[in-house]
Scaffold this motif. Sequence first.
Motif, PDB file in Angstrom:
ATOM      1  N   SER A 178      31.519  42.617  39.985  1.00  0.00           N
ATOM      2  CA  SER A 178      32.908  43.079  39.954  1.00  0.00           C
ATOM      3  C   SER A 178      33.026  44.590  40.088  1.00  0.00           C
TER       4      SER A 178
ATOM      5  N   LEU B 218      39.094  41.834  42.047  1.00  0.00           N
ATOM      6  CA  LEU B 218      39.360  41.857  40.611  1.00  0.00           C
ATOM      7  C   LEU B 218      40.766  41.345  40.316  1.00  0.00           C
TER       8      LEU B 218
ATOM      9  N   GLN C  65      41.471  41.971  34.650  1.00  0.00           N
ATOM     10  CA  GLN C  65      40.118  42.520  34.626  1.00  0.00           C
ATOM     11  C   GLN C  65      40.070  43.995  35.020  1.00  0.00           C
ATOM     12  N   TYR C  66      41.033  44.423  35.792  1.00  0.00           N
ATOM     13  CA  TYR C  66      40.947  45.752  36.404  1.00  0.00           C
ATOM     14  C   TYR C  66      40.771  46.892  35.391  1.00  0.00           C
TER      15      TYR C  66
ATOM     16  N   THR D 119      37.249  46.764  33.663  1.00  0.00           N
ATOM     17  CA  THR D 119      36.184  47.035  34.627  1.00  0.00           C
ATOM     18  C   THR D 119      36.192  48.503  35.027  1.00  0.00           C
TER      19      THR D 119
ATOM     20  N   TRP E 292      36.439  33.314  40.342  1.00  0.00           N
ATOM     21  CA  TRP E 292      35.142  33.870  40.739  1.00  0.00           C
ATOM     22  C   TRP E 292      34.173  32.796  41.231  1.00  0.00           C
TER      23      TRP E 292
END
Length: 342
Positions: free
Chosen positions: A191, A207, A211-212, A215, A295
């Motif tokens: 990712s 992403l 999640q952004y 991450t 994913w």
Amino acid sequence: MRIRYVIQIALVVAVWCFMFIPEGGEWYAQTAYPVLSAGLSRISSFFPFSLGDLFIYGSIAGLLFYALIAIIRRKGIRRMLRRVIVYLAWVYVWFYWAWGLNYYRDDFYTRTRLQRQTYSEEHFRSFLAAYTDSLNSAYCRPVALSAGLVDQEVKSVYRELAAKYKLVPPRDYQQAKQMLFSSLMSAVGVSGYIGPFFIEYNLNKDLLPVQYPATYAHELAHVLGIANEAEANFYSYQVCIRSSVPEIRFSGYFSLFPYVASNARRFLSKEDYQAWLEQVRPEVRHLYKEETVHWQALYNPMVGEWQNALYDFYLKGNRISSGTANYSEVIALIMAEGAARK
């Protein structure tokens, strides 16, 4: 030619010295790395694309083409091999001097003077209850945030934590970049990653909004001098949950969920694990299922297993003895930090 080889050998030997001399890695991380990273990241900031990706993929393609020409012509093979070895040695030196020696700095417990906690069911259940309450309370419907907002919030908190955890303070010109080949990285389950040659942090275009932020904060931790994956997860979590933006706070708690679930499955009975899982908000469980499906649809098992094996070997070769399992060790760091506050 001879002077060049002497310089190259001296630089390789210097790398090895910093790897094995006590305090060598920490001196590098606190003295040399801030200067080197500032210069390299400033250079890369002038380019909207990832210089590191271009360098890596270009090097692979160039070396393969050069070797193929030598083989087809059936001459100059020895010279080709010598030049390839010399080139790879320069890449090795560049990698470790630019960023890789951060693997050899003092570990988290030494730098923070926190005590490593031995497993206790009582302490783990206490952590689990507190985390679950925070996760449920922090839930909000994920929306795509602007990169500028995430950058501002994440860097603001990192500046507050830098001195405490001996991190390099982030610079305004350091900005996340999109991977050159996001689809390929999605196929192997990646990712985000740091570009060590130009101190860039690259994020996957696939992403999800939830999640952004986490991450982003994780990869920025690598830029700030952290090589250990569990530590990068720890800082990502600590930074996000301190944000004033609800979506970023929830991203921090949610990023920890797979590791908490993994530890709960390991330490609790099957019945207790299911009972805990039912305490998690249905919206959170549904969101995690959506993330998993997302994913898995992009993942290529055959290529992904090869990549995972290589990365596991790479981590173990750089003082991360647990390899890829290191990611989940973030729970131990959080519990140690929590115990110190009591």
